[in-house]
Motif scaffolding. Sequence first.
Motif: not given
Length: 331
Positions: A109-110, A202, A229, A232-233, A235-239
């Motif tokens: 998960p993110p 990030c 990006s 986009r949230p 967390a989703d981008v840098c996961a």
Amino acid sequence: QPFVEPVSILARSRARRAAQTSVSLRMATLSMRTHRPNPTLVLILAAHLIRSGVVAAGETEQRFAQEGEKCNDNLSPEYAVLCEGDMECRTRLFGGWGVCARVESDAGPPPMMYNFPDVVWHLRCDVAWCSHFTKYALPYSVEFGTSEYQWVADFVEGTAKELGAAVVLGKPYLRVNQTDVWEAGYFSANRFTPNPMNSTLCSCEYLSRDGPGSPIRNTDYQIAQVPNSAHRPFADVCAPFLRACPVDNRTAFDLLDVPFNEMFTNCLPVTEEVFFARTSGGSALVQAAPSPLWAHVSNALVILGFSVFALGVAFGVRGVMAQDDDQDGYL
């Protein structure tokens, strides 16, 4: 991409040592076949074989590093620092020193969003100096909430302003050595406008202070830049790039790329006049204002209170005048 089980670092080290020994033996054999054997080669070979024998016999204690600590598995076994467990040594350059990081078999998960260490909660600071001092008009402002911060900076050229925001995605640490001497570190994500690439950055970021009244230093080591990006949230981008950052700023300086630096001065608590509002594209500085309903209610209460006060004053004056008239008639 399918997950490939990483080859044991110790196994790679043994294989490399065996290959080196094999090459040395061939060179020694070739030297012995000549009329004049190379004494230097013979001495090197002898030392290598003795060292290999010692390592094989288990007389050299292997060193291991934990997550976020320095590692190098490309050195000879007596000097190598391997990563514990299922972690791998991630380096920028082959053969160089790196940082131990966990190997993830599949995308989870993110990452969670964490709060900043409380030493910087709700602070508004002036950025007195930064690495891009030819780009920004100094000082510019930066403000910390509990889980994000934002900045507003004028450019040296032109009339535009840069608006930026950042959040904490990796669990932060805080080390306090003595009164108001501390260092904090965490994995972060940030973005800013205007940005033609609409990127999210990030990073591994470190905040530190050397004592009461001294500036707060911000050191930002970019890990990845993801174009297009900004919608986009964080967390989703840098996961995909989330990692355990080096254990402290000194270690990060040795292992990571050239950082972006800022120096914060005049840090004061943020008042209720300004707060952070999250949007789908990041964060923006918003002037705090009550909701329209409460605005109407508060205005109505003020008007009602003033009206009651005015009526009270009017009735009081009328009563006084009536008493004066009664007294005049009596006399």
